[in-house]
Design an enzyme around this catalytic site. Structure first.
Site, PDB file in Angstrom:
ATOM      1  N   PRO A  38     112.349  82.882  35.153  1.00  0.00           N
ATOM      2  CA  PRO A  38     112.773  83.871  34.151  1.00  0.00           C
ATOM      3  C   PRO A  38     111.615  85.011  33.801  1.00  0.00           C
ATOM      4  O   PRO A  38     110.413  84.564  33.940  1.00  0.00           O
ATOM      5  CB  PRO A  38     112.979  83.170  32.993  1.00  0.00           C
ATOM      6  CG  PRO A  38     112.264  81.701  33.148  1.00  0.00           C
ATOM      7  CD  PRO A  38     112.256  81.414  34.556  1.00  0.00           C
ATOM      8  N   ASP A  39     111.920  85.986  33.485  1.00  0.00           N
ATOM      9  CA  ASP A  39     110.910  87.088  33.142  1.00  0.00           C
ATOM     10  C   ASP A  39     110.716  86.647  31.469  1.00  0.00           C
ATOM     11  O   ASP A  39     111.011  86.034  31.025  1.00  0.00           O
ATOM     12  CB  ASP A  39     111.269  88.535  33.349  1.00  0.00           C
ATOM     13  CG  ASP A  39     112.316  88.953  32.553  1.00  0.00           C
ATOM     14  OD1 ASP A  39     113.080  88.328  31.778  1.00  0.00           O
ATOM     15  OD2 ASP A  39     112.844  90.221  32.834  1.00  0.00           O
ATOM     16  N   PHE A  40     109.842  87.738  30.840  1.00  0.00           N
ATOM     17  CA  PHE A  40     109.481  87.477  29.598  1.00  0.00           C
ATOM     18  C   PHE A  40     110.576  88.114  28.509  1.00  0.00           C
ATOM     19  O   PHE A  40     110.880  87.475  27.564  1.00  0.00           O
ATOM     20  CB  PHE A  40     108.030  87.747  29.282  1.00  0.00           C
ATOM     21  CG  PHE A  40     107.163  86.992  30.121  1.00  0.00           C
ATOM     22  CD1 PHE A  40     106.754  85.853  29.705  1.00  0.00           C
ATOM     23  CD2 PHE A  40     106.597  87.483  31.428  1.00  0.00           C
ATOM     24  CE1 PHE A  40     105.794  85.025  30.424  1.00  0.00           C
ATOM     25  CE2 PHE A  40     105.790  86.507  32.010  1.00  0.00           C
ATOM     26  CZ  PHE A  40     105.316  85.545  31.697  1.00  0.00           C
ATOM     27  N   ARG A  41     110.738  89.496  28.781  1.00  0.00           N
ATOM     28  CA  ARG A  41     111.430  90.075  27.718  1.00  0.00           C
ATOM     29  C   ARG A  41     112.679  90.558  27.855  1.00  0.00           C
ATOM     30  O   ARG A  41     113.403  91.451  27.169  1.00  0.00           O
ATOM     31  CB  ARG A  41     110.254  91.581  27.569  1.00  0.00           C
ATOM     32  CG  ARG A  41     109.159  91.133  26.933  1.00  0.00           C
ATOM     33  CD  ARG A  41     108.207  92.421  26.868  1.00  0.00           C
ATOM     34  NE  ARG A  41     106.775  91.998  26.276  1.00  0.00           N
ATOM     35  CZ  ARG A  41     105.818  91.175  27.029  1.00  0.00           C
ATOM     36  NH1 ARG A  41     105.983  91.386  28.333  1.00  0.00           N
ATOM     37  NH2 ARG A  41     104.784  91.100  26.400  1.00  0.00           N
ATOM     38  N   ASN A 112     101.850  88.734  37.686  1.00  0.00           N
ATOM     39  CA  ASN A 112     102.330  87.456  37.535  1.00  0.00           C
ATOM     40  C   ASN A 112     101.478  86.307  37.906  1.00  0.00           C
ATOM     41  O   ASN A 112     100.281  86.457  38.420  1.00  0.00           O
ATOM     42  CB  ASN A 112     103.520  87.425  38.608  1.00  0.00           C
ATOM     43  CG  ASN A 112     104.748  88.280  38.242  1.00  0.00           C
ATOM     44  OD1 ASN A 112     104.616  88.700  37.298  1.00  0.00           O
ATOM     45  ND2 ASN A 112     105.421  88.809  39.310  1.00  0.00           N
ATOM     46  N   ASP A 114     102.629  83.174  39.053  1.00  0.00           N
ATOM     47  CA  ASP A 114     103.477  82.255  39.924  1.00  0.00           C
ATOM     48  C   ASP A 114     102.940  82.031  41.422  1.00  0.00           C
ATOM     49  O   ASP A 114     103.402  81.175  42.066  1.00  0.00           O
ATOM     50  CB  ASP A 114     104.779  82.673  39.918  1.00  0.00           C
ATOM     51  CG  ASP A 114     105.178  83.963  40.523  1.00  0.00           C
ATOM     52  OD1 ASP A 114     104.297  84.669  41.240  1.00  0.00           O
ATOM     53  OD2 ASP A 114     106.059  84.672  39.951  1.00  0.00           O
ATOM     54  N   HIS A 131      96.565  89.062  35.235  1.00  0.00           N
ATOM     55  CA  HIS A 131      96.573  88.091  34.305  1.00  0.00           C
ATOM     56  C   HIS A 131      96.333  86.623  34.747  1.00  0.00           C
ATOM     57  O   HIS A 131      96.784  85.530  34.098  1.00  0.00           O
ATOM     58  CB  HIS A 131      98.041  88.137  33.462  1.00  0.00           C
ATOM     59  CG  HIS A 131      98.164  89.506  33.111  1.00  0.00           C
ATOM     60  ND1 HIS A 131      99.602  89.754  32.662  1.00  0.00           N
ATOM     61  CD2 HIS A 131      97.308  90.586  32.549  1.00  0.00           C
ATOM     62  CE1 HIS A 131      99.540  90.898  31.799  1.00  0.00           C
ATOM     63  NE2 HIS A 131      98.256  91.242  32.060  1.00  0.00           N
TER      64      HIS A 131
HETATM   65  P1  OAD Z   1     108.582  91.349  31.352  1.00  0.00           P
HETATM   66  O1  OAD Z   1     109.718  90.394  30.894  1.00  0.00           O
HETATM   67  O2  OAD Z   1     108.087  92.070  30.098  1.00  0.00           O
HETATM   68  O3  OAD Z   1     109.468  92.616  31.966  1.00  0.00           O
HETATM   69  C1  OAD Z   1     110.187  92.295  33.196  1.00  0.00           C
HETATM   70  C2  OAD Z   1     110.922  93.681  33.670  1.00  0.00           C
HETATM   71  O4  OAD Z   1     111.508  93.480  34.931  1.00  0.00           O
HETATM   72  C3  OAD Z   1     111.757  94.318  32.552  1.00  0.00           C
HETATM   73  O5  OAD Z   1     111.857  95.783  32.610  1.00  0.00           O
HETATM   74  C4  OAD Z   1     113.133  93.904  33.126  1.00  0.00           C
HETATM   75  O6  OAD Z   1     114.210  94.699  33.002  1.00  0.00           O
HETATM   76  C5  OAD Z   1     113.005  94.055  34.783  1.00  0.00           C
HETATM   77  N1  OAD Z   1     113.543  93.172  35.508  1.00  0.00           N
HETATM   78  C6  OAD Z   1     114.142  91.872  35.347  1.00  0.00           C
HETATM   79  N2  OAD Z   1     114.590  91.279  36.501  1.00  0.00           N
HETATM   80  C7  OAD Z   1     114.775  92.233  37.342  1.00  0.00           C
HETATM   81  C8  OAD Z   1     115.141  92.543  38.686  1.00  0.00           C
HETATM   82  N3  OAD Z   1     115.629  91.606  39.314  1.00  0.00           N
HETATM   83  N4  OAD Z   1     114.963  93.554  39.397  1.00  0.00           N
HETATM   84  C9  OAD Z   1     114.413  94.702  38.907  1.00  0.00           C
HETATM   85  N5  OAD Z   1     113.818  94.678  37.573  1.00  0.00           N
HETATM   86  C10 OAD Z   1     114.178  93.449  37.015  1.00  0.00           C
HETATM   87  O7  OAD Z   1     107.473  91.032  32.414  1.00  0.00           O
HETATM   88  P2  OAD Z   1     106.219  91.471  32.674  1.00  0.00           P
HETATM   89  O8  OAD Z   1     106.263  92.968  32.467  1.00  0.00           O
HETATM   90  O9  OAD Z   1     105.548  91.166  33.830  1.00  0.00           O
HETATM   91  O10 OAD Z   1     101.448  87.742  30.120  1.00  0.00           O
HETATM   92  O11 OAD Z   1     105.151  91.177  31.397  1.00  0.00           O
HETATM   93  C11 OAD Z   1     103.855  91.499  31.399  1.00  0.00           C
HETATM   94  C12 OAD Z   1     103.197  90.411  30.539  1.00  0.00           C
HETATM   95  O12 OAD Z   1     103.557  89.982  29.287  1.00  0.00           O
HETATM   96  C13 OAD Z   1     103.105  89.120  31.395  1.00  0.00           C
HETATM   97  O13 OAD Z   1     102.176  89.310  32.596  1.00  0.00           O
HETATM   98  C14 OAD Z   1     102.936  87.911  30.466  1.00  0.00           C
HETATM   99  C15 OAD Z   1     103.779  88.397  29.165  1.00  0.00           C
HETATM  100  O14 OAD Z   1     103.044  88.254  28.154  1.00  0.00           O
HETATM  101  C16 OAD Z   1     100.937  86.663  30.338  1.00  0.00           C
HETATM  102  O15 OAD Z   1     101.558  85.558  31.141  1.00  0.00           O
HETATM  103  C17 OAD Z   1      99.585  86.439  29.770  1.00  0.00           C
END
Ligand code: OAD
Length: 273
Positions: A38-41, A112, A114, A131
């Site tokens: 999963p992503d974060f936001r 990332n 991972d 990170h």
């Molecule tokens: P976010 O979860 O903030 O953002 C992920 C982005 O990817 C969002 O804009 C989603 O819309 C987009 N997304 C998700 N799935 C997708 C897909 N299949 N194709 C295209 N886009 C997609 O994640 P990060 O930007 O990586 O810190 O977050 C930054 C940091 O915040 C992370 O490194 C983490 C967190 O706190 C630490 O772990 C220290």
């Protein structure tokens, strides 16, 4: 303008013409969601929306150093899910490794943790893990390194590891992931000049919400084309004349670019390997 138009075809033409020889890629959690991480936001599927059971003051606390010091358990619940080894690189990872094989990748900056970039075969010296990662771990007090095998064991069992110098030190052990309240690795700052030298910037799967990473796409001159592969528009992408927005799933966007480049078969073959 460097591109004939704001399209994937124009980006491919720019690469094929040999004018993009220093491609800098900036990635985030969105490039790994297709791998099952999963992503974060993201509003419903993101980690921050699904941490309610951990009783955190706010979701980001799980990556906050002072919170970790008081209560490391929630992080280790999450670590069990995120720990490398259970996932395979996505088409987007493999595309970046293809750029590296063709000598076009100047630098990859990833947020990332991972380790899927390494798994995709991108050479280590081309990767900046901005990170940090799960590749090593140490005591947060005396900084003594902690072994990989016992770490894997603790994470698997959902146990919080403690400093190996016990009883002199009973500090908590944490992977070398950059928590809120910690500095980014020195390598990040040493390599920001690579972003400034780019002749093409690809931003993939990141919300660009976390600084200083979020400012990387702004380091190159405004004339340098930037391509965003993301579900949504983020940061300043789209504000320059040669910005190309490829909104939607990043693997789909990357496949479109690979089609235009004539790399599609190579991409799919490598991804299936
Ligand atoms: P976010 O979860 O903030 O953002 C992920 C982005 O990817 C969002 O804009 C989603 O819309 C987009 N997304 C998700 N799935 C997708 C897909 N299949 N194709 C295209 N886009 C997609 O994640 P990060 O930007 O990586 O810190 O977050 C930054 C940091 O915040 C992370 O490194 C983490 C967190 O706190 C630490 O772990 C220290």
């Amino acid at each position: 303008q460097t591109l004939s138009e704001r399209s994937v075809a124009a980006v491919a033409e720019y690469i094929k013409s040999g004018r993009a020889r220093r491609i800098v890629v900036m990635t985030g959690a969105g490039i790994s969601t297709a791998a099952g991480i999963p992503d974060f936001r993201s509003p419903e599927t993101g980690l921050y929306a699904n941490l309610a059971s951990l009783n955190l003051p706010e979701p980001e606390a799980v990556f906050d150093l002072s919170f970790f010091r008081q209560n490391p358990a929630p992080f280790y619940v999450l670590a069990k899910d995120l720990y490398p080894g259970n996932y395979h690189p996505t088409v987007s990872h493999v595309f970046i490794s293809l750029l590296a094989s063709k000598g076009l990748l100047h630098q990859l900056f990833t947020q990332n943790i991972d380790c899927l970039e390494r798994a995709a075969g991108i050479p280590a010296d081309l990767i900046v893990e901005a990170h940090g990662s799960f590749a090593a771990q140490r005591c947060i007090e005396c900084k003594t390194p902690f072994g990989d095998a016992p770490m894997r064991e603790h994470v698997r069992a959902g146990k919080v590891p403690r400093c190996e110098r016990a009883p002199e030190c009973d500090g908590l052990v944490k992977p070398d992931i950059v928590f809120f309240g910690e500095a980014l690795p020195r390598l990040f700052f040493e390599r920001t000049r690579m972003a400034a030298e780019a002749d093409l910037i690809l931003v993939m799967g990141t919300s660009l919400q976390v600084h200083p990473f979020a400012s990387l796409p702004n380091l190159a001159p405004e004339s340098v084309p930037r391509v965003l592969f993301n579900l949504e528009r983020v940061g300043t992408l789209g504000s320059h004349a040669d910005d190309v927005l490829v909104l939607g799933d990043c693997d789909a966007g990357v496949r479109k670019l690979a089609d235009e480049l004539g790399w599609r078969e190579e991409l799919e073959t490598r991804w299936r390997e």
